[in-house]
Every structure is written in C-alpha cells, then in structure tokens.
Design an enzyme around this catalytic site. Sequence first.
Site, PDB file in Angstrom:
ATOM      1  N   SER A 145      50.236  19.580  15.380  1.00  0.00           N
ATOM      2  CA  SER A 145      49.350  19.861  14.242  1.00  0.00           C
ATOM      3  C   SER A 145      50.089  20.756  13.255  1.00  0.00           C
ATOM      4  O   SER A 145      50.956  21.548  13.676  1.00  0.00           O
ATOM      5  CB  SER A 145      48.096  20.588  14.729  1.00  0.00           C
ATOM      6  N   TYR A 158      44.978  27.662  19.761  1.00  0.00           N
ATOM      7  CA  TYR A 158      45.294  26.236  19.542  1.00  0.00           C
ATOM      8  C   TYR A 158      46.625  26.112  18.788  1.00  0.00           C
ATOM      9  O   TYR A 158      47.480  25.310  19.156  1.00  0.00           O
ATOM     10  CB  TYR A 158      44.145  25.616  18.752  1.00  0.00           C
ATOM     11  N   LYS A 162      50.144  24.230  19.745  1.00  0.00           N
ATOM     12  CA  LYS A 162      50.727  23.160  18.929  1.00  0.00           C
ATOM     13  C   LYS A 162      52.162  23.512  18.507  1.00  0.00           C
ATOM     14  O   LYS A 162      53.005  22.623  18.363  1.00  0.00           O
ATOM     15  CB  LYS A 162      49.842  22.884  17.715  1.00  0.00           C
TER      16      LYS A 162
HETATM   17  N1  NAP Z   1      41.689  15.489  13.334  1.00  0.00           N
HETATM   18  C1  NAP Z   1      42.450  16.433  12.823  1.00  0.00           C
HETATM   19  O1  NAP Z   1      42.177  16.969  11.738  1.00  0.00           O
HETATM   20  C2  NAP Z   1      43.711  16.853  13.540  1.00  0.00           C
HETATM   21  C3  NAP Z   1      44.624  17.662  12.843  1.00  0.00           C
HETATM   22  C4  NAP Z   1      45.785  18.054  13.470  1.00  0.00           C
HETATM   23  C5  NAP Z   1      46.051  17.644  14.760  1.00  0.00           C
HETATM   24  N2  NAP Z   1      45.149  16.877  15.422  1.00  0.00           N
HETATM   25  C6  NAP Z   1      45.481  16.474  16.800  1.00  0.00           C
HETATM   26  O2  NAP Z   1      45.330  15.077  16.918  1.00  0.00           O
HETATM   27  C7  NAP Z   1      45.043  14.755  18.282  1.00  0.00           C
HETATM   28  C8  NAP Z   1      43.879  13.788  18.339  1.00  0.00           C
HETATM   29  O3  NAP Z   1      42.769  14.392  17.748  1.00  0.00           O
HETATM   30  P1  NAP Z   1      41.607  13.554  17.023  1.00  0.00           P
HETATM   31  O4  NAP Z   1      41.368  14.218  15.748  1.00  0.00           O
HETATM   32  O5  NAP Z   1      41.898  12.116  17.039  1.00  0.00           O
HETATM   33  O6  NAP Z   1      40.375  13.901  18.002  1.00  0.00           O
HETATM   34  P2  NAP Z   1      39.107  13.064  18.461  1.00  0.00           P
HETATM   35  O7  NAP Z   1      38.711  12.054  17.449  1.00  0.00           O
HETATM   36  O8  NAP Z   1      38.119  14.062  18.907  1.00  0.00           O
HETATM   37  O9  NAP Z   1      39.654  12.254  19.730  1.00  0.00           O
HETATM   38  C9  NAP Z   1      40.102  12.953  20.861  1.00  0.00           C
HETATM   39  C10 NAP Z   1      40.499  11.960  21.930  1.00  0.00           C
HETATM   40  O10 NAP Z   1      40.999  12.667  23.075  1.00  0.00           O
HETATM   41  C11 NAP Z   1      40.196  12.362  24.207  1.00  0.00           C
HETATM   42  N3  NAP Z   1      40.139  13.565  25.046  1.00  0.00           N
HETATM   43  C12 NAP Z   1      39.587  14.761  24.751  1.00  0.00           C
HETATM   44  N4  NAP Z   1      39.741  15.612  25.782  1.00  0.00           N
HETATM   45  C13 NAP Z   1      40.405  14.919  26.755  1.00  0.00           C
HETATM   46  C14 NAP Z   1      40.850  15.244  28.063  1.00  0.00           C
HETATM   47  N5  NAP Z   1      40.625  16.459  28.603  1.00  0.00           N
HETATM   48  N6  NAP Z   1      41.489  14.291  28.765  1.00  0.00           N
HETATM   49  C15 NAP Z   1      41.713  13.072  28.244  1.00  0.00           C
HETATM   50  N7  NAP Z   1      41.319  12.703  27.023  1.00  0.00           N
HETATM   51  C16 NAP Z   1      40.674  13.625  26.282  1.00  0.00           C
HETATM   52  C17 NAP Z   1      38.839  11.917  23.637  1.00  0.00           C
HETATM   53  O11 NAP Z   1      38.121  11.052  24.501  1.00  0.00           O
HETATM   54  P3  NAP Z   1      37.087  11.545  25.647  1.00  0.00           P
HETATM   55  O12 NAP Z   1      36.149  12.493  25.029  1.00  0.00           O
HETATM   56  O13 NAP Z   1      36.488  10.262  26.132  1.00  0.00           O
HETATM   57  O14 NAP Z   1      37.951  12.159  26.725  1.00  0.00           O
HETATM   58  C18 NAP Z   1      39.322  11.136  22.422  1.00  0.00           C
HETATM   59  O15 NAP Z   1      39.809   9.867  22.808  1.00  0.00           O
HETATM   60  C19 NAP Z   1      44.845  16.082  18.998  1.00  0.00           C
HETATM   61  O16 NAP Z   1      46.039  16.439  19.654  1.00  0.00           O
HETATM   62  C20 NAP Z   1      44.585  17.058  17.858  1.00  0.00           C
HETATM   63  O17 NAP Z   1      44.969  18.378  18.205  1.00  0.00           O
HETATM   64  C21 NAP Z   1      43.975  16.471  14.852  1.00  0.00           C
END
Ligand code: NAP
Length: 253
Positions: A145, A158, A162
Amino acid sequence: MRLFDLTGKVAIVTGSSRGIGRSIAENLAAAGARVVISSRKAQACEEVAQSIRVAGGHALAIAANISDQQQMGELVARTREQLGPIDVLVCNAASNPYYGPTTGLSDEVFAKVMHNNVLSNIWLCNLVRPDMEARRNGAIILVSSVGGLHGSAVIGAYNISKAADMQLARNLAVEWGPHNIRVNCIAPGVVRTDFARAIHEDPKVRAMVERELPLRRIGEPDDIGGIALMLASAAGNYITGQVIVADGGAMIR
Ligand SMILES: NC(=O)c1ccc[n+]([C@@H]2O[C@H](COP(=O)([O-])OP(=O)(O)OC[C@H]3O[C@@H](n4cnc5c(N)ncnc54)[C@H](OP(=O)(O)O)[C@@H]3O)[C@@H](O)[C@H]2O)c1
C-alpha cells in the site's frame, strides 16, 4: 500479446473473492493462467471461480485463512495436486483491525497485523519457492500500500506492515533472484473496494480525496489487476525487488 501470455501457468491469489484480488485473478485468468481463488469464505470463492469458468477461463476455489499456517500449507499442497507446480503467487489478502494512534495500540493487535500482513506472506513465499526454483522461473507479487511509504496518525500499524512487505520483496528478490524468481510489490492508493468503503461511500469524503488527486479519481480494482498481470508475465521479466505505486498521483503531490 506474447509478453503478457500466461497460458498454462498456475497462479494462487489470496483474497480473490472480491476487490483487488478478484481483479488480479480475473486478469491472470484472461491471460491464460489457471488461477486459485482463495479467501476465508468457500462460497464466495466458488462464485468467482465459476464466473471465470463461464468467461472461458480456468479457476479453482480453495478457502483458506491467511492467519493459519496449516491452512496456507494446505492451500499450496492442494493447488499442486490439482493444477501442478505454482508459477505465480499473489499475496493480496491483508487485515487492518485497528484505527487510531500508535499510543493506544495493544501488543496483541500489532502482532495480529504483522502476523496476517507480513508473516503469512513469508510462509506462502517459502511454500511456493521449491516449485519456482525447480523450474528456474517464478513471479511473486505482494500487494502492499502507499501507506507503507508515508506516516499516518490513524493506521500506523497497518502502514508498518505494508512497509515491511516492501522490504520483504527486496530481501527475497536478492535471495531468490539467482533462481530467476522475481518478487515485487504493488502499492495501491485508495481503490474502490470494501476495504476503503469509509472513503468512497461518503460522497463528501470521496470528493475531498479526489480533489487532491492529480488524476481526480480514486482507483478501480482493474487499475491494480493489470499491473499484477505485467509483473506475473514475461513483460515484467527484468523487474524485481520493486514497488510499483498506483495511486492516481497521490504520492507525487
Ligand atoms: N482498497 C484500497 O484502497 C487499498 C489501498 C491500498 C492497499 N490495499 C491492499 O489491497 C489488498 C486487497 O484489499 P481490497 O481493497 O481488495 O479489500 P477487500 O475488497 O476487502 O477484499 C479483501 C479480500 O481478502 C479476503 N480476506 C480478508 N481477510 C482474510 C483472511 N484472514 N484470510 C484470507 N482471506 C482474507 C477477503 O475475503 P473473505 O472475507 O472471504 O476472507 C477478500 O477476498 C490488501 O492487501 C489491502 O491492504 C487496498
């Protein structure tokens, strides 16, 4: 599109039941990879796998919690059994259970964040390394991130995790480069997923954030999915140990 072709490659994408992970899995599958859709919820994974199959791709659902070392071992073992050796690993799932200053952060919560966001990635990387080493080819992508590149008064733990992922990518890139295993990070800015709901669901907050971004919009999951495809494929063959920032220009302001 030879440089982006993944025909026959086997890829595991954690957290691929929705959001960024889903886009990554769909883009890898569209390029010909056989992808494993994984998250904690079997039904949600199966739905994504099914939609990839309907679109003509190859996908398998395996539920696993990134916090559980045994389940990570089973995820990799079952992938190998059913699809063969692993060529691409995307460590995308992560946790952010605490919102507040570092002063109020408990040891337990800090340990949980580091456990899920860093230690689990180390397990998974080590689990797939033998396959990649044997074939002298492998691509590992850690979804980090931009939080790992700047300070924060509210998501500090967090952000530490990261930043650690960025260092993990550099370390493994040095260690495993001689085996032609590439390890890189993607550092997204705000992307429209459940994870960032607090920002994009409130029109006032969203408008405030978007006003400050050079591209004047928050990201979409596909803004990240395409980068993962590039890093996973021959197009990224000479990139290792890097952090690719995709944030609409937030960090260069
Ligand atoms: N969205 C943003 O703005 C943003 C910005 C910077 C970085 N990121 C990074 O991008 C990545 C994905 O985030 P996202 O935004 O796509 O989030 P999201 O839409 O909430 O999706 C998270 C995914 O991870 C799974 N998950 C959560 N906890 C888990 C666990 N303990 N074991 C296995 N699977 C798990 C969830 O499914 P289940 O609930 O079914 O397990 C879901 O498939 C993360 O690493 C996040 O830190 C996101």
